[in-house]
Motif scaffolding. Structure first.
Motif, PDB file in Angstrom:
ATOM      1  N   SER A 163       2.227   0.832  -3.950  1.00  0.00           N
ATOM      2  CA  SER A 163       1.016   0.477  -4.804  1.00  0.00           C
ATOM      3  C   SER A 163       0.064   1.619  -4.014  1.00  0.00           C
ATOM      4  O   SER A 163       0.102   2.321  -3.079  1.00  0.00           O
ATOM      5  CB  SER A 163       0.456  -0.947  -4.250  1.00  0.00           C
ATOM      6  OG  SER A 163       0.247  -1.057  -2.915  1.00  0.00           O
ATOM      7  N   LEU A 164      -1.150   1.742  -4.882  1.00  0.00           N
ATOM      8  CA  LEU A 164      -2.125   2.566  -4.354  1.00  0.00           C
ATOM      9  C   LEU A 164      -2.403   2.221  -2.967  1.00  0.00           C
ATOM     10  O   LEU A 164      -3.113   3.016  -2.113  1.00  0.00           O
ATOM     11  CB  LEU A 164      -3.495   2.742  -5.261  1.00  0.00           C
ATOM     12  CG  LEU A 164      -3.080   3.271  -6.672  1.00  0.00           C
ATOM     13  CD1 LEU A 164      -4.396   3.125  -7.514  1.00  0.00           C
ATOM     14  CD2 LEU A 164      -2.901   4.824  -6.584  1.00  0.00           C
ATOM     15  N   LYS A 165      -2.544   0.878  -2.657  1.00  0.00           N
ATOM     16  CA  LYS A 165      -2.941   0.447  -1.239  1.00  0.00           C
ATOM     17  C   LYS A 165      -2.188   1.173  -0.111  1.00  0.00           C
ATOM     18  O   LYS A 165      -2.447   1.153   1.203  1.00  0.00           O
ATOM     19  CB  LYS A 165      -2.928  -0.985  -0.977  1.00  0.00           C
ATOM     20  CG  LYS A 165      -4.240  -1.481  -1.943  1.00  0.00           C
ATOM     21  CD  LYS A 165      -4.274  -3.103  -1.815  1.00  0.00           C
ATOM     22  CE  LYS A 165      -5.152  -3.794  -2.700  1.00  0.00           C
ATOM     23  NZ  LYS A 165      -5.501  -5.273  -2.490  1.00  0.00           N
ATOM     24  N   ASP A 166      -0.850   1.715  -0.510  1.00  0.00           N
ATOM     25  CA  ASP A 166      -0.084   2.233   0.409  1.00  0.00           C
ATOM     26  C   ASP A 166      -0.503   3.526   0.782  1.00  0.00           C
ATOM     27  O   ASP A 166       0.323   4.278   1.664  1.00  0.00           O
ATOM     28  CB  ASP A 166       1.579   2.348  -0.019  1.00  0.00           C
ATOM     29  CG  ASP A 166       2.068   0.736  -0.164  1.00  0.00           C
ATOM     30  OD1 ASP A 166       1.662   0.320   0.827  1.00  0.00           O
ATOM     31  OD2 ASP A 166       2.555   0.658  -1.325  1.00  0.00           O
ATOM     32  N   LYS A 221      -2.322   6.706   2.268  1.00  0.00           N
ATOM     33  CA  LYS A 221      -3.070   7.001   3.721  1.00  0.00           C
ATOM     34  C   LYS A 221      -4.095   7.968   3.432  1.00  0.00           C
ATOM     35  O   LYS A 221      -5.243   7.800   4.111  1.00  0.00           O
ATOM     36  CB  LYS A 221      -2.318   7.426   4.668  1.00  0.00           C
ATOM     37  CG  LYS A 221      -1.052   6.534   5.087  1.00  0.00           C
ATOM     38  CD  LYS A 221      -1.727   5.027   5.858  1.00  0.00           C
ATOM     39  CE  LYS A 221      -0.711   4.362   6.298  1.00  0.00           C
ATOM     40  NZ  LYS A 221      -1.140   3.068   6.752  1.00  0.00           N
ATOM     41  N   LEU A 247     -11.008   7.303  -6.250  1.00  0.00           N
ATOM     42  CA  LEU A 247      -9.664   6.437  -5.496  1.00  0.00           C
ATOM     43  C   LEU A 247      -9.721   6.356  -3.997  1.00  0.00           C
ATOM     44  O   LEU A 247      -9.968   5.264  -3.214  1.00  0.00           O
ATOM     45  CB  LEU A 247      -8.349   7.350  -5.572  1.00  0.00           C
ATOM     46  CG  LEU A 247      -7.803   7.414  -7.058  1.00  0.00           C
ATOM     47  CD1 LEU A 247      -6.792   8.500  -7.109  1.00  0.00           C
ATOM     48  CD2 LEU A 247      -7.208   5.966  -7.202  1.00  0.00           C
ATOM     49  N   CYS A 248     -10.563   7.390  -3.255  1.00  0.00           N
ATOM     50  CA  CYS A 248     -10.742   7.333  -1.889  1.00  0.00           C
ATOM     51  C   CYS A 248     -11.941   6.320  -1.621  1.00  0.00           C
ATOM     52  O   CYS A 248     -11.965   5.593  -0.597  1.00  0.00           O
ATOM     53  CB  CYS A 248     -11.487   8.685  -1.273  1.00  0.00           C
ATOM     54  SG  CYS A 248      -9.992   9.900  -1.330  1.00  0.00           S
ATOM     55  N   LEU A 290     -10.370   2.602  -2.245  1.00  0.00           N
ATOM     56  CA  LEU A 290      -9.206   2.336  -1.276  1.00  0.00           C
ATOM     57  C   LEU A 290      -9.648   2.279   0.206  1.00  0.00           C
ATOM     58  O   LEU A 290      -9.023   1.895   0.961  1.00  0.00           O
ATOM     59  CB  LEU A 290      -7.907   3.279  -1.663  1.00  0.00           C
ATOM     60  CG  LEU A 290      -7.465   3.198  -2.871  1.00  0.00           C
ATOM     61  CD1 LEU A 290      -6.325   4.217  -2.940  1.00  0.00           C
ATOM     62  CD2 LEU A 290      -6.701   1.570  -3.057  1.00  0.00           C
ATOM     63  N   GLY A 291     -10.780   2.935   0.482  1.00  0.00           N
ATOM     64  CA  GLY A 291     -11.379   3.213   1.795  1.00  0.00           C
ATOM     65  C   GLY A 291     -10.592   4.007   2.563  1.00  0.00           C
ATOM     66  O   GLY A 291     -10.051   3.930   3.651  1.00  0.00           O
ATOM     67  N   ILE A 292      -9.933   5.264   2.057  1.00  0.00           N
ATOM     68  CA  ILE A 292      -9.318   6.179   2.647  1.00  0.00           C
ATOM     69  C   ILE A 292      -9.914   7.503   2.679  1.00  0.00           C
ATOM     70  O   ILE A 292     -10.750   7.981   1.904  1.00  0.00           O
ATOM     71  CB  ILE A 292      -7.832   6.344   2.186  1.00  0.00           C
ATOM     72  CG1 ILE A 292      -7.674   6.651   0.633  1.00  0.00           C
ATOM     73  CG2 ILE A 292      -7.138   4.868   2.113  1.00  0.00           C
ATOM     74  CD1 ILE A 292      -6.459   6.894  -0.144  1.00  0.00           C
TER      75      ILE A 292
END
Length: 222
Positions: free
Chosen positions: A55-58, A60, A84-85, A88-90
């Motif tokens: 998933s997108l949550k995977d 990093k 996206l960043c 997702l907080g990445i």
């Protein structure tokens, strides 16, 4: 597992690659005259995530090709990566487009000169050694018969400028690798992973593509 999504849209090639610990495991790309990036990019991202069974949550981090290149292409890629960043907080990682192009060349001697078309006889170019260390900074330059004449090593030219440049750049130490035309996201994987490991990231809110020169609007013909 450290998954990084790599996005490359600086040229006519719309390219997305998923990397696991610096190795490309999936890549989807298409180069079309009409610049279909806006239609293709998010589809490629969705397909890659689905095929990788993650998933997108995977993810990093997201890496994006920062330019120079097409104004429109860069805006599309950077906007998608930043969105996206943020969601997702990445972290966001910026990668030099010309280095991505140069990394498709495998030679043991000489110098690699990636070039991206900047219209007419102008190109964006840089100079790398076979280990992909940058030996000359990025320039927007007008190509003439004297271009690169100060370099005596074998010079390997790659990019989408071969057709217009090879009739001008004719010295014996000049070699055009015409099969290498566009940068690809699959060549970003090792670069983005190394940057990720040392926390070499950019500010999601304020990052802008590296256009190198101002965007010019061509007046419509009446």
């Amino acid at each position: 597992m450290e998954y990084i999504l790599n996005i490359e849209t600086a040229t006519k090639n719309c390219s997305v690659a998923l990397a696991k610990e610096g190795k490309t495991i999936l890549c989807k790309e298409i180069a079309e005259e009409g610049y279909s990036h806006a239609e293709r990019l998010h589809v490629f991202i969705e397909e890659i995530v689905k095929e990788a069974d993650i998933s997108l949550k995977d993810l990093k981090a997201i890496a994006v090709s920062q330019g120079p290149g097409s104004y429109t292409g860069l805006r599309i890629g950077v906007s998608a990566a930043k969105g996206l960043c943020f969601a997702l907080g990445i972290p966001l990682i910026a990668v030099d487009t010309l280095q991505v192009l140069a990394r498709q060349v495998s030679v043991s001697d000489g110098l690699i000169i990636p070039m991206i078309d900047a219209r007419r006889m102008e190109v964006y170019s840089a100079v790398f050694n076979p280990k992909f260390d940058k030996k000359r900074e990025i320039l927007a330059e007008i190509i003439s018969e004297d271009s690169f004449s100060e370099l005596e090593e074998k010079l390997y030219f790659v990019g989408d400028c071969a057709e217009k440049c090879k009739s001008v750049l004719t010295k014996e130490n000049f070699y055009f690798l015409e099969n290498i035309k566009y940068p690809s996201a699959k060549e970003m994987s090792a670069i983005s992973y190394e940057k990720f490991k040392i926390n070499d990231t950019v500010d999601v809110a304020y990052f802008e593509p590296y256009y190198l020169k101002d965007f010019m609007i061509t007046p419509s013909k009446k």
